[in-house]
Design an enzyme around this catalytic site. Structure first.
Site, mmCIF file in Angstrom:
data_model
loop_
_atom_site.group_PDB
_atom_site.id
_atom_site.type_symbol
_atom_site.label_atom_id
_atom_site.label_comp_id
_atom_site.label_asym_id
_atom_site.label_seq_id
_atom_site.Cartn_x
_atom_site.Cartn_y
_atom_site.Cartn_z
ATOM 1 N N CYS A 120 -37.408 25.429 56.704
ATOM 2 C CA CYS A 120 -38.930 24.909 56.709
ATOM 3 C C CYS A 120 -38.971 23.832 55.836
ATOM 4 O O CYS A 120 -38.209 23.451 54.723
ATOM 5 C CB CYS A 120 -39.718 26.126 56.123
ATOM 6 S SG CYS A 120 -39.462 27.602 56.786
ATOM 7 N N ARG B 171 -36.481 19.913 59.281
ATOM 8 C CA ARG B 171 -36.270 21.272 58.568
ATOM 9 C C ARG B 171 -36.561 22.298 59.293
ATOM 10 O O ARG B 171 -36.286 23.381 59.015
ATOM 11 C CB ARG B 171 -36.754 21.275 57.023
ATOM 12 C CG ARG B 171 -36.178 19.896 56.142
ATOM 13 C CD ARG B 171 -37.107 20.131 54.954
ATOM 14 N NE ARG B 171 -36.794 21.534 54.412
ATOM 15 C CZ ARG B 171 -35.837 21.315 53.413
ATOM 16 N NH1 ARG B 171 -34.836 20.476 53.177
ATOM 17 N NH2 ARG B 171 -35.430 22.592 52.785
ATOM 18 N N TRP C 276 -39.275 27.118 60.229
ATOM 19 C CA TRP C 276 -38.023 27.317 60.995
ATOM 20 C C TRP C 276 -38.052 28.920 60.754
ATOM 21 O O TRP C 276 -37.689 29.469 59.714
ATOM 22 C CB TRP C 276 -36.828 26.842 60.588
ATOM 23 C CG TRP C 276 -35.565 27.037 61.400
ATOM 24 C CD1 TRP C 276 -35.336 26.321 62.602
ATOM 25 C CD2 TRP C 276 -34.466 27.975 61.202
ATOM 26 N NE1 TRP C 276 -34.002 26.872 63.011
ATOM 27 C CE2 TRP C 276 -33.618 27.903 62.134
ATOM 28 C CE3 TRP C 276 -34.514 29.061 60.249
ATOM 29 C CZ2 TRP C 276 -32.604 28.881 62.027
ATOM 30 C CZ3 TRP C 276 -33.214 29.805 60.103
ATOM 31 C CH2 TRP C 276 -32.383 29.800 61.313
ATOM 32 N N ASN D 288 -40.776 28.264 51.705
ATOM 33 C CA ASN D 288 -39.436 28.086 52.542
ATOM 34 C C ASN D 288 -38.410 28.912 51.763
ATOM 35 O O ASN D 288 -38.050 28.965 50.523
ATOM 36 C CB ASN D 288 -39.263 26.558 52.064
ATOM 37 C CG ASN D 288 -37.623 26.281 52.323
ATOM 38 O OD1 ASN D 288 -37.216 27.039 53.259
ATOM 39 N ND2 ASN D 288 -37.202 25.150 51.919
ATOM 40 N N GLY D 289 -37.787 29.875 52.619
ATOM 41 C CA GLY D 289 -36.822 30.793 52.064
ATOM 42 C C GLY D 289 -36.947 32.208 52.352
ATOM 43 O O GLY D 289 -37.458 32.338 53.613
ATOM 44 N N GLU E 185 -15.457 19.217 66.519
ATOM 45 C CA GLU E 185 -16.700 18.322 66.101
ATOM 46 C C GLU E 185 -17.331 17.933 67.375
ATOM 47 O O GLU E 185 -18.548 18.076 67.535
ATOM 48 C CB GLU E 185 -16.377 17.290 65.278
ATOM 49 C CG GLU E 185 -17.567 16.419 64.728
ATOM 50 C CD GLU E 185 -18.806 17.066 64.184
ATOM 51 O OE1 GLU E 185 -18.660 18.291 63.952
ATOM 52 O OE2 GLU E 185 -19.905 16.443 64.124
ATOM 53 N N LYS F 182 -21.162 19.098 68.612
ATOM 54 C CA LYS F 182 -22.170 18.081 68.998
ATOM 55 C C LYS F 182 -22.584 18.348 69.932
ATOM 56 O O LYS F 182 -23.907 18.441 70.230
ATOM 57 C CB LYS F 182 -21.652 16.852 68.875
ATOM 58 C CG LYS F 182 -21.279 15.785 67.618
ATOM 59 C CD LYS F 182 -22.735 15.795 66.666
ATOM 60 C CE LYS F 182 -22.949 16.647 65.734
ATOM 61 N NZ LYS F 182 -22.165 16.741 64.597
ATOM 62 N N GLU G 233 -24.753 21.622 70.479
ATOM 63 C CA GLU G 233 -26.065 21.280 69.719
ATOM 64 C C GLU G 233 -27.186 20.659 70.584
ATOM 65 O O GLU G 233 -28.425 21.187 70.367
ATOM 66 C CB GLU G 233 -25.797 20.505 68.237
ATOM 67 C CG GLU G 233 -25.418 21.210 67.308
ATOM 68 C CD GLU G 233 -25.099 20.346 66.136
ATOM 69 O OE1 GLU G 233 -25.707 20.867 65.184
ATOM 70 O OE2 GLU G 233 -24.340 19.049 66.032
ATOM 71 N N HIS H 292 -2.442 29.319 75.473
ATOM 72 C CA HIS H 292 -2.520 30.440 74.962
ATOM 73 C C HIS H 292 -3.786 31.267 75.482
ATOM 74 O O HIS H 292 -4.013 32.272 75.010
ATOM 75 C CB HIS H 292 -2.002 30.526 73.521
ATOM 76 C CG HIS H 292 -0.762 30.207 73.391
ATOM 77 N ND1 HIS H 292 0.382 30.800 73.193
ATOM 78 C CD2 HIS H 292 -0.367 29.012 72.665
ATOM 79 C CE1 HIS H 292 1.567 30.020 73.060
ATOM 80 N NE2 HIS H 292 0.793 28.977 72.523
ATOM 81 N N LYS I 45 -32.305 21.013 60.171
ATOM 82 C CA LYS I 45 -31.355 20.219 59.553
ATOM 83 C C LYS I 45 -30.723 20.724 58.334
ATOM 84 O O LYS I 45 -29.469 20.462 58.016
ATOM 85 C CB LYS I 45 -32.114 18.972 59.285
ATOM 86 C CG LYS I 45 -31.260 17.758 58.672
ATOM 87 C CD LYS I 45 -30.434 17.148 59.492
ATOM 88 C CE LYS I 45 -29.451 16.078 59.034
ATOM 89 N NZ LYS I 45 -28.140 15.893 59.870
#
Ligand code: F6R
Length: 612
Positions: free
Chosen positions: A2, A27, A74, A100-101, A485, A489, A492, A508, A607
């Protein structure tokens, strides 16, 4: 997560807060809300969706006020909806609060409040905390500030809150523990925000509020207190950031801008540290603690997501160059599994935001056990930077796109310099190899620029494979973390399922997935594993998989066995990740664009992950 913004002063407050919320949307962006006070009247406007949707909803409404608090959410407790959007109103309608939290013991407090007849309009923990404050205020006949202090002592969890009272339109009360809060100091005005990006346009003088502090903010006064009601001296810092750095600068998306900024951001990171002509590396944080770092019997690296991938690359570098054992840990696992930590153990914490809750808490407990914490952080003044004993900033500038790009290469640049510097101090590298690697590292910004000169091939590959439902990313050695990575990406920002794997491990299990529809991205630059990776490519081709290779310029073998190829310049394998990640960032970006996805704000992500 947030984003939080507040303003109090002589100007119109709502437009300032709205603009700030747009800057903080990275955020969280599932709902938005603001509270203002007009002639003793508290008003809350909130809406599910992005900030622009709230902006539209209030068109034509009288938003005139000199005090405003705003929130972009968020979701943690309660689905994204109008009623769960912040700010929330207390039962008596006098107080508005945003948060926020996470309040972990909210259920118990809610039960107590319900038994006293309180009602709740939302499913949020925030509304519980707010009514708890009202309850304390009513019962104790105390000031709002006192009631807040008592409430905060009782709650368990993380918070940054802004609170306003319609009977006191001259004050915003703020408090933090675990979630960030910056206060900008203007002339007869104050700005409050989760980070400095909403503030930078107005003032460069800021105070970073510490955990367990309460700020009483008026237009021309800022009082900081601890939870024991003792006044604290605000430590005023000057921001070293320009507004242009947080605007799109002509690019369609922040993500694209940030990908293209990498020659400069890597250069900025190396500048003044990698003294190429003198073959010296100057990093105060490392210099001052070189014994602790080089005498460590092992180094632990703690991070999440993309930063964890940078940690994996560092593991390969530090083990090879410094001969020190390295363990790379997901912060979320590390913090709960009671790891063995001895006083003097070295922990390298990697974080773009410097606010990731899992990383922060993992470090706090390691620090308590006596570990030496070295922070590799991008956000200056952030919680992880301040908690670390020493560190090196990545100097990538504000990263706004949700998917991390330039911060990752900044992390790799810092970790490369650290590994080289430690190897030199330890004597675990020959002079010749050291000089060679210093020269190679100095060449990275130019080589990244080369990759970015023509992206048309990558765009056409993205066009070709945008309809795929799965991707496999394979690499070995230094390129294995880059395979991880690349896959992260893609997931996402394109919502395509992708897996990263060590190329040899493929046989395997994952090889069972291979058929003519599966694109397999090989990170196959020229290194000691090259021949082996070529064999792995043949194994995929034999099963009709679609091979997309990241190869070294001049390679004549891979073009004969790949369906598509993206070239990067030649470089020592130690620094290959700094180059091979670039085409993969672009591939994800263009697939996302072709699929019509808002790549800067992909669904469900934020983010800065300030909740566990
Ligand atoms: C991926 C991404 C996330 C972050 C992770 C850690 O593109 O951005 O995986 O890397 O949330 O964040 P920081 O580095 O801020 O601790």
């Amino acid at each position: 997560m947030c984003g939080i913004v507040g303003y109090i002063g002589q100007k119109e407050a709502y437009p300032i807060v709205l603009k700030g919320l747009k800057r903080l949307e990275y955020r969280g962006y599932d709902s938005t809300g603001v509270a203002i006070i007009q002639e003793g009247n508290l008003q809350v406007h909130k809406k599910k969706g992005k900030v622009a949707e709230l902006e539209e909803a209030v068109v034509g409404k009288n938003m005139h006020s000199h005090i405003c608090i705003g929130h972009t959410r968020w979701a943690t407790h309660g689905e994204p909806s109008d009623r769960n959007a912040h700010p929330h109103l207390s039962n008596n309608g006098r107080l508005a609060m945003l948060h926020n939290g996470i309040i972990e013991n909210y259920a118990q407090i809610k039960k107590e409040l319900l038994s006293k007849g309180y009602t709740f309009k939302s499913d949020t923990d925030t509304e519980v905390l707010l009514n708890f404050i009202q309850d304390i205020q009513d019962n104790n006949k105390s000031t709002l500030e006192e009631a807040l202090r008592i409430a905060l002592k009782r709650i368990v969890g993380a918070y940054c809150i802004l609170l306003i009272d319609q009977d006191d339109p001259e004050t915003i009360i703020a408090a933090r523990k675990g979630s960030p809060l910056v206060i900008g100091i203007g002339k007869g005005e104050h700005f409050l925000a989760s980070d400095a990006s909403p503030i930078i346009e107005y003032t460069k003088e800021v105070v970073y509020v510490n955990d367990y502090e309460i700020a009483i903010v008026k237009a021309d006064e800022l009082i900081l207190k601890n939870l024991g009601n003792e006044k604290q001296t605000p430590f005023i810092q000057k921001l070293d950031m320009e507004l242009a750095a947080i605007e799109k600068g002509g690019y369609d998306h922040f993500m694209l801008k940030e990908i293209f900024e990498q020659p400069d951001t890597i250069f900025d990171c190396l500048r003044g540290r990698l003294l190429h002509d003198q073959h010296q590396i100057v990093m105060a944080g490392v210099d001052n603690h070189i014994d602790a770092l080089t005498n460590a019997s092992r180094i632990m690296i703690v991070a999440c997501g993309t930063s964890w991938h940078a940690g994996l690359v560092a593991e390969y570098m530090i083990e090879e160059l410094c001969r020190i054992p390295v363990e790379v840990e997901y912060a979320s696992e590390f913090r709960y599994r009671n790891p063995v930590i001895h006083p003097g153990d070295v922990i390298i914490a990697i974080s773009q935001s410097g606010e990731t809750a899992d990383t922060l808490v993992a470090l706090e407990s390691a620090k308590e056990k006596g570990a030496f914490i070295f922070g590799v952080v991008n956000a200056v003044g952030s919680s992880i930077a301040r908690l670390s004993h020493a560190g090196a900033y990545t100097h990538a500038g504000p990263e706004i796109g949700v998917a991390s790009t330039k911060a990752f290469t900044g992390q790799l640049a810092v970790l490369s310099m650290m590994a080289l510097k430690m190897a030199k101090a330890k004597g675990s590298i020959s002079d010749e190899r050291y000089v060679h690697l210093v020269n190679e590292l100095a060449s990275v910004p130019e080589k990244v620029k080369e990759i970015l000169t023509d992206t048309s091939k990558i765009e056409s590959i993205a066009q070709q494979y945008k309809g795929a439902s799965d991707f496999l990313y394979l690499g070995r050695g230094y390129n294995f973390p880059i395979a991880l990575e690349g896959a992260l990406k893609l997931k996402e920002i394109t919502y395509i399922h992708a897996e990263g794997y060590p190329a040899a491990e493929m046989k395997h299990g994952p090889i069972a997935l291979v058929d003519e529809n599966l694109p397999v991205v090989f990170v196959a630059t020229k290194d000691m594993y090259y021949e082996k990776v070529v064999s792995n490519i043949q194994e995929i081709k034999a099963r009709k998989g679609q091979v997309i290779a990241v190869a070294t310029v001049g390679d004549t073998v891979l073009p004969t066995m790949s369906d598509n190829i993206m070239f990067v310049p030649e470089i020592d394998e130690v620094f290959a990740p700094l180059l091979s990640v670039i085409p993969l960032q672009l591939l994800s970006y263009y697939v996302g664009i072709y699929k019509g996805i808002d790549v800067d704000k992909p669904r469900n992500l934020a983010k800065s992950v300030t909740v566990e």
